[in-house]
Design an enzyme around this catalytic site. Structure first.
Site, short mmCIF file in Angstrom:
data_model
loop_
_atom_site.label_atom_id
_atom_site.label_comp_id
_atom_site.label_asym_id
_atom_site.label_seq_id
_atom_site.Cartn_x
_atom_site.Cartn_y
_atom_site.Cartn_z
N CYS A 1 -0.06 1.41 7.17
CA CYS A 1 -0.45 1.61 5.83
C CYS A 1 -2.58 2.25 6.22
CB CYS A 1 -1.37 0.32 4.93
SG CYS A 1 0.39 -0.20 4.74
N GLU B 1 0.82 -1.32 0.22
CA GLU B 1 -0.41 0.01 -0.09
C GLU B 1 0.68 1.53 0.18
OE1 GLU B 1 -1.84 -3.44 3.37
OE2 GLU B 1 -0.07 -2.83 1.96
#
Length: 146
Positions: free
Chosen positions: A89, A58
């Site tokens: 993330c 991510e």
């Protein structure tokens, strides 16, 4: 014949990235950032290669898409990721102001929902897209490690 760009279609792209990670000995998480049916970024976990605990799929995808767009916000984008983002993330996604996150498999131990992380208040989430395939790849990877 017109191509239908669905959540499943883009999750397939993320699964390809996850398979690449698997093949390279990385935890098999893949991510794709899309805007108006165009893939802006595609990547996978690089924590082993880069020896960097923050090199999650991510984070790599956010950085790549922001670089492509020439700005830090991903306001008209969707992130497709094979595993529920972790709290770190989720924080990065929060700051990117991404309006939509789609993930495959839930992470009941380290996912942002179980670790107190949060996304931007305007971000919508769709979970369970190609969930069985996403989870199977993770299970297969960790069985090989034990």
């Amino acid at each position: 014949m017109e191509m239908l760009f669905t959540d499943e279609y883009f999750m397939e792209m993320a699964l390809r990235e996850a398979q690449t990670a698997f093949d390279q000995g990385e935890i098999p998480v893949g991510a794709v950032v899309v805007s108006q049916n165009q893939i802006l970024a595609r990547t996978h976990n690089l924590t082993e290669l880069l020896r960097d605990v923050t090199a999650h799929a991510e984070i790599q995808a956010i950085s790549s898409a922001a670089n492509f767009l020439g700005g830090k916000y991903l306001k008209d984008c969707t992130l497709y990721v094979t595993l529920e983002p972790c709290a770190m993330c989720a924080g990065a996604l929060y700051w990117s102001q991404i309006p939509r996150v789609v993930f495959g498999a839930a992470d009941h131990k380290r996912g942002y929902r179980s670790m107190g992380g949060q996304l931007h208040p305007k971000t919508t989430v769709k979970s369970g897209v190609l969930e069985a395939r996403c989870a199977e790849l993770m299970t297969h990877f960790f069985k090989g490690k034990r």
